[in-house]
Scaffold this active site. Structure first.
Site, PDB file in Angstrom:
ATOM      1  N   ARG A 169     -21.142  63.724-130.704  1.00 40.19           N
ATOM      2  CA  ARG A 169     -19.913  64.015-130.822  1.00 40.19           C
ATOM      3  C   ARG A 169     -19.605  65.654-130.841  1.00 40.19           C
ATOM      4  NH1 ARG A 169     -20.104  60.372-129.030  1.00 40.19           N
ATOM      5  NH2 ARG A 169     -19.719  58.279-129.919  1.00 40.19           N
ATOM      6  N   SER A 219     -11.914  56.662-134.796  1.00 41.89           N
ATOM      7  CA  SER A 219     -12.496  57.057-135.938  1.00 41.89           C
ATOM      8  C   SER A 219     -12.572  58.304-136.444  1.00 41.89           C
ATOM      9  CB  SER A 219     -14.350  56.788-135.501  1.00 41.89           C
ATOM     10  OG  SER A 219     -14.287  55.255-135.048  1.00 41.89           O
ATOM     11  N   GLU A 289     -15.494  63.512-137.757  1.00 45.10           N
ATOM     12  CA  GLU A 289     -15.613  63.531-136.211  1.00 45.10           C
ATOM     13  C   GLU A 289     -14.277  64.220-135.823  1.00 45.10           C
ATOM     14  OE1 GLU A 289     -16.415  59.939-133.952  1.00 45.10           O
ATOM     15  OE2 GLU A 289     -14.976  60.570-132.494  1.00 45.10           O
TER      16      GLU A 289
HETATM   17  C1  LIG Z   1      -7.342  54.536-130.696  1.00 46.90           C
HETATM   18  C2  LIG Z   1      -8.659  55.409-130.404  1.00 46.90           C
HETATM   19  C3  LIG Z   1      -9.827  55.252-129.939  1.00 46.90           C
HETATM   20  C4  LIG Z   1     -10.732  56.097-129.808  1.00 46.90           C
HETATM   21  N1  LIG Z   1     -12.104  55.606-129.372  1.00 46.90           N
HETATM   22  C5  LIG Z   1     -13.039  56.771-128.975  1.00 46.90           C
HETATM   23  C6  LIG Z   1     -14.249  56.272-128.636  1.00 46.90           C
HETATM   24  O1  LIG Z   1     -14.530  55.186-128.651  1.00 46.90           O
HETATM   25  N2  LIG Z   1     -15.411  57.014-128.414  1.00 46.90           N
HETATM   26  C7  LIG Z   1     -15.003  58.574-128.616  1.00 46.90           C
HETATM   27  O2  LIG Z   1     -15.926  59.478-128.549  1.00 46.90           O
HETATM   28  N3  LIG Z   1     -13.808  58.994-129.083  1.00 46.90           N
HETATM   29  C8  LIG Z   1     -12.816  58.238-129.370  1.00 46.90           C
HETATM   30  N4  LIG Z   1     -11.664  58.572-129.802  1.00 46.90           N
HETATM   31  C9  LIG Z   1     -11.378  59.941-130.128  1.00 46.90           C
HETATM   32  C10 LIG Z   1     -10.875  60.714-128.871  1.00 46.90           C
HETATM   33  O3  LIG Z   1     -10.199  59.924-127.726  1.00 46.90           O
HETATM   34  C11 LIG Z   1     -11.924  61.405-128.009  1.00 46.90           C
HETATM   35  O4  LIG Z   1     -12.580  62.322-129.002  1.00 46.90           O
HETATM   36  C12 LIG Z   1     -11.476  62.267-126.887  1.00 46.90           C
HETATM   37  O5  LIG Z   1     -12.717  62.678-126.200  1.00 46.90           O
HETATM   38  C13 LIG Z   1     -10.751  63.424-127.196  1.00 46.90           C
HETATM   39  O6  LIG Z   1      -9.962  64.001-126.085  1.00 46.90           O
HETATM   40  P1  LIG Z   1      -8.450  64.741-126.298  1.00 46.90           P
HETATM   41  O7  LIG Z   1      -8.193  65.339-124.818  1.00 46.90           O
HETATM   42  O8  LIG Z   1      -7.561  63.715-127.031  1.00 46.90           O
HETATM   43  O9  LIG Z   1      -8.776  66.102-127.301  1.00 46.90           O
HETATM   44  P2  LIG Z   1      -7.992  66.619-128.116  1.00 46.90           P
HETATM   45  O10 LIG Z   1      -7.721  65.689-129.253  1.00 46.90           O
HETATM   46  O11 LIG Z   1      -6.787  67.158-127.648  1.00 46.90           O
HETATM   47  O12 LIG Z   1      -8.893  67.813-128.799  1.00 46.90           O
HETATM   48  C14 LIG Z   1     -10.046  67.527-129.499  1.00 46.90           C
HETATM   49  C15 LIG Z   1     -10.867  68.775-129.492  1.00 46.90           C
HETATM   50  O13 LIG Z   1     -11.363  69.275-128.256  1.00 46.90           O
HETATM   51  C16 LIG Z   1     -10.840  70.509-127.802  1.00 46.90           C
HETATM   52  N5  LIG Z   1     -10.177  70.541-126.425  1.00 46.90           N
HETATM   53  C17 LIG Z   1      -9.532  69.457-125.801  1.00 46.90           C
HETATM   54  N6  LIG Z   1      -9.305  69.475-124.603  1.00 46.90           N
HETATM   55  C18 LIG Z   1     -10.037  70.803-124.250  1.00 46.90           C
HETATM   56  C19 LIG Z   1     -10.414  71.560-122.831  1.00 46.90           C
HETATM   57  N7  LIG Z   1      -9.749  71.359-121.513  1.00 46.90           N
HETATM   58  N8  LIG Z   1     -11.101  72.768-123.113  1.00 46.90           N
HETATM   59  C20 LIG Z   1     -11.671  73.263-124.523  1.00 46.90           C
HETATM   60  N9  LIG Z   1     -11.475  72.395-125.226  1.00 46.90           N
HETATM   61  C21 LIG Z   1     -10.709  71.239-125.363  1.00 46.90           C
HETATM   62  C22 LIG Z   1      -9.798  70.528-128.695  1.00 46.90           C
HETATM   63  O14 LIG Z   1      -9.390  72.168-128.872  1.00 46.90           O
HETATM   64  C23 LIG Z   1     -10.086  70.020-129.972  1.00 46.90           C
HETATM   65  O15 LIG Z   1     -10.983  70.897-130.552  1.00 46.90           O
HETATM   66  C24 LIG Z   1     -10.673  57.411-129.790  1.00 46.90           C
HETATM   67  C25 LIG Z   1      -9.150  58.084-130.296  1.00 46.90           C
HETATM   68  C26 LIG Z   1      -8.200  56.922-130.506  1.00 46.90           C
HETATM   69  C27 LIG Z   1      -6.878  57.547-131.021  1.00 46.90           C
END
Ligand SMILES: Cc1cc2nc3c(=O)[nH]c(=O)nc-3n(C[C@H](O)[C@H](O)[C@H](O)COP(=O)(O)OP(=O)(O)OC[C@H]3O[C@@H](n4cnc5c(N)ncnc54)[C@H](O)[C@@H]3O)c2cc1C
Length: 296
Positions: A169, A219, A289
Site C-alpha cells: 500500500r 479498510s 492505510e
Molecule cells: C468499499 C471499499 C473497498 C476497497 N477495497 C480495497 C481493496 O480491496 N484493496 C485496496 O488496495 N484498496 C481498497 N480500497 C481503497 C481504495 O479504493 C484504493 O486505495 C484506491 O486505489 C484509491 O484510489 P482513489 O482514486 O480513490 O484515490 P483517492 O482516495 O482519491 O486518493 C488516495 C491517495 O492517492 C493520491 N492520488 C490519487 N490519484 C492520484 C494521481 N492521479 N496522482 C497522484 N496521486 C494521486 C491522493 O492524493 C491520495 O494521497 C477500498 C475502498 C472502499 C471504499
C-alpha cells in the site's frame, strides 16, 4: 468566495465541499477545485498553483481519503474525468482518473488475465498506482509496466514500475509529489470464462464480507505482519462502537462506516480509540492505510 475561474481548458471552482467527492461523504471545502479533463488541464492546474504559490493536492475517486473538517488549503486537482483507456496487444494504458474497475472489465472483455483482483477496488488508476492497491492475493505491482507522471513544475516523464518503489500500500509517488497521468498494465491472454468466473467469485466475497451499503473508505488500517486487523478489532469488542456518526462496521470490523452525519473528527476519534484498544490487548500498533488530508 465562490466562483469559477476559466483556464484555457479547465474550470477551477472555489470553496467546493469535498464531502461530495469522497466515499466517506465528509470533510471540509477545497479553496480551489480543478476538474481536469486532459493532460493540458493538469499542466494548467499545476501552473495555476505554482504561480500563486499554493499547495496542490490530487484527488482521484476519493475512496481512500479522510478529509479533515477544515478542508484543504490551496488547489485540489480532481482527476476522474481524465479517463481514456487504450489497448495495444496485451497492454492496457489507462489515464490517471479512469476507474480501476473499468480497466479490469476491459481486460475481461479482451480475454486478458491479471487484473481480476481489481474488479471491486473502487479507486482511480492513479490512486491505485499510488497506493499499490491490492486484494485477494493480487496487487498493482504484479501487472504495472510503467506510469506517465507530471511533477510539480508541470514536466512530464515516464517512470518504469521497478522505479516506483511499490510496496504494501505504498509507492514513492507521494514522496516525489508526482501526479499519475496514465499507467500501462501488461496482461496475459487468458480464458474469458475463467476470468469472468473469478471476477464473479471476488465480487460475491466482497458483497458478503464488506458493508458496501454504507459510505466508508474501505479498510482503515494496514495489515500488520502476522495479524488480521478485523478479527483483532472484533476481539476487543469494538464492533458497532460509535462516535458521532462514525461506527465500527458490524459486518467487517476493519471498516468504519458513516451512519449519517459523521464528521472527520468522529472518524479520527474512533481511529484513535481502535488503535488504543488494539495496542492494549495485543501490543500491536495499527497504522492507517487511509490517507488523512486537510486541516482541522
Ligand atoms: C468499499 C471499499 C473497498 C476497497 N477495497 C480495497 C481493496 O480491496 N484493496 C485496496 O488496495 N484498496 C481498497 N480500497 C481503497 C481504495 O479504493 C484504493 O486505495 C484506491 O486505489 C484509491 O484510489 P482513489 O482514486 O480513490 O484515490 P483517492 O482516495 O482519491 O486518493 C488516495 C491517495 O492517492 C493520491 N492520488 C490519487 N490519484 C492520484 C494521481 N492521479 N496522482 C497522484 N496521486 C494521486 C491522493 O492524493 C491520495 O494521497 C477500498 C475502498 C472502499 C471504499
Amino acid at each position: 468566495m465562490k466562483g469559477t475561474t476559466m483556464l484555457p481548458n479547465c474550470d477551477i471552482r472555489t470553496d467546493v465541499p469535498l464531502k461530495d467527492y469522497t466515499f466517506t461523504r465528509l470533510g471540509g471545502n477545497a479553496d480551489y477545485f480543478s476538474t481536469v479533463r486532459s493532460i493540458e488541464d493538469a499542466r494548467q492546474t499545476v501552473l495555476f498553483a505554482l504561480d500563486r504559490d499554493l499547495p496542490l493536492t490530487v484527488l482521484g475517486n476519493g475512496s481512500n481519503v479522510i478529509v479533515r473538517d477544515g478542508g484543504i488549503r490551496g488547489v485540489v486537482m480532481y482527476t476522474p474525468h481524465l479517463s481514456a483507456i487504450t489497448v495495444s496487444g496485451t497492454q492496457i494504458t489507462a489515464e490517471g482518473g479512469a476507474p480501476l474497475i473499468s480497466v479490469s472489465q476491459k481486460a475481461r472483455e479482451l480475454g486478458l488475465t491479471g487484473l481480476e483482483f481489481a474488479c471491486g477496488i473502487p479507486g482511480s488508476v492513479g490512486g491505485a498506482v499510488v497506493m499499490n492497491a491490492g486484494a485477494y492475493g493480487g496487487e498493482i505491482k504484479d501487472v504495472l509496466t510503467r506510469a506517465c507522471v507530471m511533477d510539480e513544475n508541470g514536466d512530464i516523464f515516464t517512470v518504469e514500475a521497478a522505479d516506483l518503489e511499490l510496496g504494501y500500500r505504498t509507492s514513492n509517488i507521494e514522496k516525489n509529489r508526482w501526479i499519475v497521468l496514465s499507467a500501462t498494465f501488461d496482461l496475459k491472454p487468458g480464458d474469458p470464462k475463467a476470468i469472468q468466473a473469478e471476477m464473479e467469485r471476488l465480487t460475491r466475497l466482497r458483497r458478503e464480507k464488506q458493508p458496501l451499503e454504507y459510505p466508508s473508505c474501505g479498510s482503515v488500517f494496514k495489515r500488520p505482519k502476522g495479524h488480521y486487523v478485523g478479527p483483532m478489532i472484533e476481539a476487543c469488542g469494538l464492533k458497532g462502537l460509535r462516535i458521532g456518526g462514525a461506527e465500527v462496521s458490524t459486518k467487517h470490523a476493519g471498516f468504519i462506516v458513516n451512519k449519517g452525519g459523521a464528521t472527520a473528527k468522529d472518524y479520527l476519534a474512533l481511529i484513535d480509540e481502535i488503535k488504543r484498544r488494539v495496542y492494549e490487548k495485543f501490543g500491536v500498533k495499527l497504522e492507517t492505510e487511509v490517507r488523512i488530508i486537510g486541516e482541522d
